[in-house]
Scaffold this active site. Sequence first.
Site, mmCIF file in Angstrom:
data_model
loop_
_atom_site.group_PDB
_atom_site.id
_atom_site.type_symbol
_atom_site.label_atom_id
_atom_site.label_comp_id
_atom_site.label_asym_id
_atom_site.label_seq_id
_atom_site.Cartn_x
_atom_site.Cartn_y
_atom_site.Cartn_z
ATOM 1 N N CYS A 2 0.837 -1.190 0.000
ATOM 2 C CA CYS A 2 0.000 0.000 0.000
ATOM 3 C C CYS A 2 0.878 1.250 0.000
ATOM 4 O O CYS A 2 1.898 1.320 0.685
ATOM 5 C CB CYS A 2 -0.954 0.078 1.181
ATOM 6 S SG CYS A 2 -2.153 -1.242 1.194
ATOM 7 N N ARG A 27 6.180 -0.775 -3.962
ATOM 8 C CA ARG A 27 5.749 -1.325 -2.683
ATOM 9 C C ARG A 27 4.822 -2.531 -2.880
ATOM 10 O O ARG A 27 4.597 -3.296 -1.950
ATOM 11 C CB ARG A 27 5.025 -0.256 -1.855
ATOM 12 C CG ARG A 27 5.914 0.925 -1.502
ATOM 13 C CD ARG A 27 5.123 2.019 -0.837
ATOM 14 N NE ARG A 27 4.584 1.613 0.436
ATOM 15 C CZ ARG A 27 5.258 1.615 1.586
ATOM 16 N NH1 ARG A 27 6.520 2.012 1.601
ATOM 17 N NH2 ARG A 27 4.694 1.232 2.699
ATOM 18 N N TRP A 75 -2.602 -3.055 -1.767
ATOM 19 C CA TRP A 75 -2.175 -4.444 -1.872
ATOM 20 C C TRP A 75 -3.167 -5.223 -1.030
ATOM 21 O O TRP A 75 -3.212 -5.067 0.189
ATOM 22 C CB TRP A 75 -0.757 -4.591 -1.328
ATOM 23 C CG TRP A 75 -0.096 -5.898 -1.633
ATOM 24 C CD1 TRP A 75 0.629 -6.210 -2.747
ATOM 25 C CD2 TRP A 75 -0.084 -7.069 -0.809
ATOM 26 N NE1 TRP A 75 1.082 -7.508 -2.663
ATOM 27 C CE2 TRP A 75 0.667 -8.061 -1.499
ATOM 28 C CE3 TRP A 75 -0.630 -7.401 0.425
ATOM 29 C CZ2 TRP A 75 0.877 -9.339 -0.982
ATOM 30 C CZ3 TRP A 75 -0.424 -8.672 0.943
ATOM 31 C CH2 TRP A 75 0.323 -9.627 0.229
ATOM 32 N N ASN A 101 -3.013 2.704 5.059
ATOM 33 C CA ASN A 101 -2.005 1.653 4.917
ATOM 34 C C ASN A 101 -1.825 1.038 6.293
ATOM 35 O O ASN A 101 -1.565 1.753 7.257
ATOM 36 C CB ASN A 101 -0.687 2.262 4.410
ATOM 37 C CG ASN A 101 0.444 1.252 4.407
ATOM 38 O OD1 ASN A 101 0.213 0.051 4.407
ATOM 39 N ND2 ASN A 101 1.676 1.752 4.383
ATOM 40 N N GLY A 102 -1.992 -0.282 6.373
ATOM 41 C CA GLY A 102 -1.872 -0.951 7.668
ATOM 42 C C GLY A 102 -3.037 -1.909 7.840
ATOM 43 O O GLY A 102 -3.717 -2.248 6.873
ATOM 44 N N GLU A 481 20.884 -16.473 -0.626
ATOM 45 C CA GLU A 481 20.496 -15.223 -1.272
ATOM 46 C C GLU A 481 20.432 -15.390 -2.794
ATOM 47 O O GLU A 481 19.513 -14.894 -3.447
ATOM 48 C CB GLU A 481 21.472 -14.105 -0.866
ATOM 49 C CG GLU A 481 21.227 -12.754 -1.499
ATOM 50 C CD GLU A 481 19.851 -12.150 -1.194
ATOM 51 O OE1 GLU A 481 19.104 -12.693 -0.376
ATOM 52 O OE2 GLU A 481 19.520 -11.124 -1.829
ATOM 53 N N LYS A 485 17.067 -14.718 -4.962
ATOM 54 C CA LYS A 485 17.027 -13.747 -6.069
ATOM 55 C C LYS A 485 16.435 -14.402 -7.309
ATOM 56 O O LYS A 485 15.563 -13.863 -7.965
ATOM 57 C CB LYS A 485 18.442 -13.244 -6.429
ATOM 58 C CG LYS A 485 19.068 -12.211 -5.571
ATOM 59 C CD LYS A 485 18.507 -10.827 -5.662
ATOM 60 C CE LYS A 485 17.317 -10.618 -4.786
ATOM 61 N NZ LYS A 485 17.469 -10.400 -3.400
ATOM 62 N N GLU A 488 12.622 -15.305 -6.878
ATOM 63 C CA GLU A 488 11.772 -14.109 -6.776
ATOM 64 C C GLU A 488 11.423 -13.542 -8.144
ATOM 65 O O GLU A 488 10.291 -13.204 -8.410
ATOM 66 C CB GLU A 488 12.530 -12.982 -6.037
ATOM 67 C CG GLU A 488 12.467 -13.011 -4.550
ATOM 68 C CD GLU A 488 13.216 -11.823 -3.936
ATOM 69 O OE1 GLU A 488 12.644 -11.172 -3.076
ATOM 70 O OE2 GLU A 488 14.383 -11.549 -4.326
ATOM 71 N N HIS A 504 22.032 -36.060 1.844
ATOM 72 C CA HIS A 504 21.082 -36.615 2.805
ATOM 73 C C HIS A 504 19.648 -36.452 2.319
ATOM 74 O O HIS A 504 18.744 -36.169 3.099
ATOM 75 C CB HIS A 504 21.280 -35.976 4.183
ATOM 76 C CG HIS A 504 22.637 -36.253 4.747
ATOM 77 N ND1 HIS A 504 23.021 -37.495 5.202
ATOM 78 C CD2 HIS A 504 23.734 -35.464 4.871
ATOM 79 C CE1 HIS A 504 24.274 -37.457 5.600
ATOM 80 N NE2 HIS A 504 24.745 -36.220 5.408
ATOM 81 N N LYS A 603 7.555 -4.989 -1.873
ATOM 82 C CA LYS A 603 8.866 -4.643 -1.323
ATOM 83 C C LYS A 603 8.798 -4.422 0.184
ATOM 84 O O LYS A 603 9.687 -4.823 0.913
ATOM 85 C CB LYS A 603 9.420 -3.396 -2.009
ATOM 86 C CG LYS A 603 10.805 -3.045 -1.498
ATOM 87 C CD LYS A 603 11.672 -2.498 -2.570
ATOM 88 C CE LYS A 603 13.104 -2.367 -2.128
ATOM 89 N NZ LYS A 603 13.848 -3.629 -2.237
HETATM 90 C C1 G6P Z 1 10.250 -8.408 1.206
HETATM 91 C C2 G6P Z 1 11.179 -8.034 0.066
HETATM 92 C C3 G6P Z 1 12.575 -8.606 0.320
HETATM 93 C C4 G6P Z 1 13.099 -8.124 1.661
HETATM 94 C C5 G6P Z 1 12.124 -8.486 2.790
HETATM 95 C C6 G6P Z 1 12.504 -7.805 4.081
HETATM 96 O O1 G6P Z 1 9.982 -9.765 1.196
HETATM 97 O O2 G6P Z 1 10.677 -8.524 -1.146
HETATM 98 O O3 G6P Z 1 13.452 -8.148 -0.698
HETATM 99 O O4 G6P Z 1 14.337 -8.716 1.893
HETATM 100 O O5 G6P Z 1 10.808 -8.032 2.468
HETATM 101 O O6 G6P Z 1 12.355 -6.420 3.931
HETATM 102 P P1 G6P Z 1 13.093 -5.325 4.799
HETATM 103 O O7 G6P Z 1 12.566 -4.016 4.288
HETATM 104 O O8 G6P Z 1 12.694 -5.589 6.218
HETATM 105 O O9 G6P Z 1 14.545 -5.491 4.575
#
Ligand code: G6P
Length: 608
Positions: A2, A27, A75, A101-102, A481, A485, A488, A504, A603
């Site tokens: 949002c 966002r 969202w 938002n919230g 990571e 990536k 995602e 295993h 995000k």
């Molecule tokens: C979402 C984003 C990730 C991020 C995570 C934590 O899932 O897509 O890229 O790592 O949130 O977000 P923050 O703002 O707490 O780092």
Amino acid sequence: MCGIVGYIGENQAAPILLDGLSKLEYRGYDSAGIAIFNSGKINVAKAKGRLSVLDEKTSGGKSVPGTMGIGHTRWATHGEPSDENAHPHVSKSGRFAVVHNGIIENYISLKKRLEEKGFEFISETDTEVIAHLFEYYYKGDIMEAMIKVINRVEGSYALGVLCSDYPDQFIAVRKASPMIVGLGENENFVASDVTAILKHTREIYYLEDNEIVVLKKDGVKVYNMDREEVQKERFTVDWDVSAAEKGGYEHFMMKEMEEQPKALRDTISPRIKDGKIVLDDITLTTEDIKNINKIYIVACGSAYHVGVVGKYVIEKMCRIPVEVQVASEFRYCDPIISKNDLVIVISQSGETADTLAALKEAKNHGARILSIVNVVGSAIANASDDVIYTWAGPEIAVATTKAYSTQLAVIYLISAYMAEKLGMLTSGEYAKFISEIEALPDKVAEILKHKEDIQYLASKFYNCHSIFFIGRNLDYAVSLEGSLKLKEISYIHSEAYAAGELKHGTISLIEDGTLVIALATGQELFDKTVSNVKEVKARGAVVMGVTTESHENMEDVADHVVKIPETHEMLLPSLSVVPLQLFGYYVASNKGCDIDKPRNLAKSVTVE
Ligand code: G6P
């Protein structure tokens, strides 16, 4: 999740709101709307789908004239994405329009009570309750109604509220959801973050929880819940407008990967003075460090993966036990924390709901909170005892790159800082470590210079159905990571596995042609990982090895080899992550995916 923008001034509000909302697209959202005040009335336009739908519906905002308004990208949480559920929501008489938002946690009981009093609900959202509550409490004084509403609702909120009785002002408030105030010349703004208003002003106020802001064209006043005016400190944001623009790049993600050397320099350089790490930002004394019993690192997503690196590094350098947990687990696991424990919270946005809740849980147990945050004045920063900011600048692509890298840099600075205070490093080791940290930005730039090599590899493998990442210790942490990536943004199934654990169970998934990306960067465990590479090769895997320049025998076992420069063993993740980011990017690009806004993801995850 949002996004909110509010505007009052001399210009047409709708185009400004639409433009501001476009800066908040990152966002995550699935519908959008605006409410504009004009000639005593509030007109609302909203639409399911991308902002372009709303833009078209309103002819770029022209069909909703007026110089004051609020806008929102939603969202979906309560109710599917639809025109009805999109914000703004309007009260029964049309006097109030609200964006939120919230999450209002007690909305069901409030809704029931309002329905008993004759209020009809059009949407399935929790937010509509707020619009009706305003109407219910309003007796001609909007501030009074706002305070009553705030006292009634439980949960998190950033609210923008228009009232048709107030042609020259709108009001806003926030609690545990982000909102900043932008101060312009004969125009003022609220927004979920700075990027939405950067084009118009860099002068801002950060709001504390439950501070109510009244915005007029020529001035902004902030009040507490006792209706007393609060004197706010003005901040000037030094990000320039281009920081939130693509600047010729096809995607923000590529731009942000390319910005990593600068982001690293900005984060590291001010904290190294005369060959020493200086963390002016924190109040942790040598005595405090000596008394640390245990460190918890708590975060979500990629920030959690930084924590996994942090565990290896801090334990090795400081010999303090470290436990890393994802915040959504930590908050409900009744953690055993004492006041001599340090909790390191990592978050780019500073507003991730689970991370914030975990922080509060740790605080309730008396732990000291040190946070690593990118967004200045965010909820997590505000709630921490100490904050070390990552100076990554705005990160727009959903998949983080430069924020991850700068968080890692801060972890290194903290580790070496504590290790030195604990007497765990000789002066030579300390000096060497510092000079290697300082060299990281150039080495990352060097890797980026050869990005075409990774592009070539991605073009060979973008049709894979499943990809495995393996590594040991720090290489395993980076594998996590790299795998995230890739999945995602390219939607390819991928798993990261500790190389020694593969046999295993998971090795049964390896068949002819399965791609295994094997990280073997460190000296100590190189041969061990090479053995694991041989195991998967024997079962038909195609292997892409990632290693440092000096490891020549990777070529003997892997089908493809990616080389990174040498650095201190502990710092290798800062370099090895870069080819993996690039690989995810190019695979997604080959597949034609929406790289900056991958499906289903947001995000800033401001809901549980
Ligand atoms: C979402 C984003 C990730 C991020 C995570 C934590 O899932 O897509 O890229 O790592 O949130 O977000 P923050 O703002 O707490 O780092």
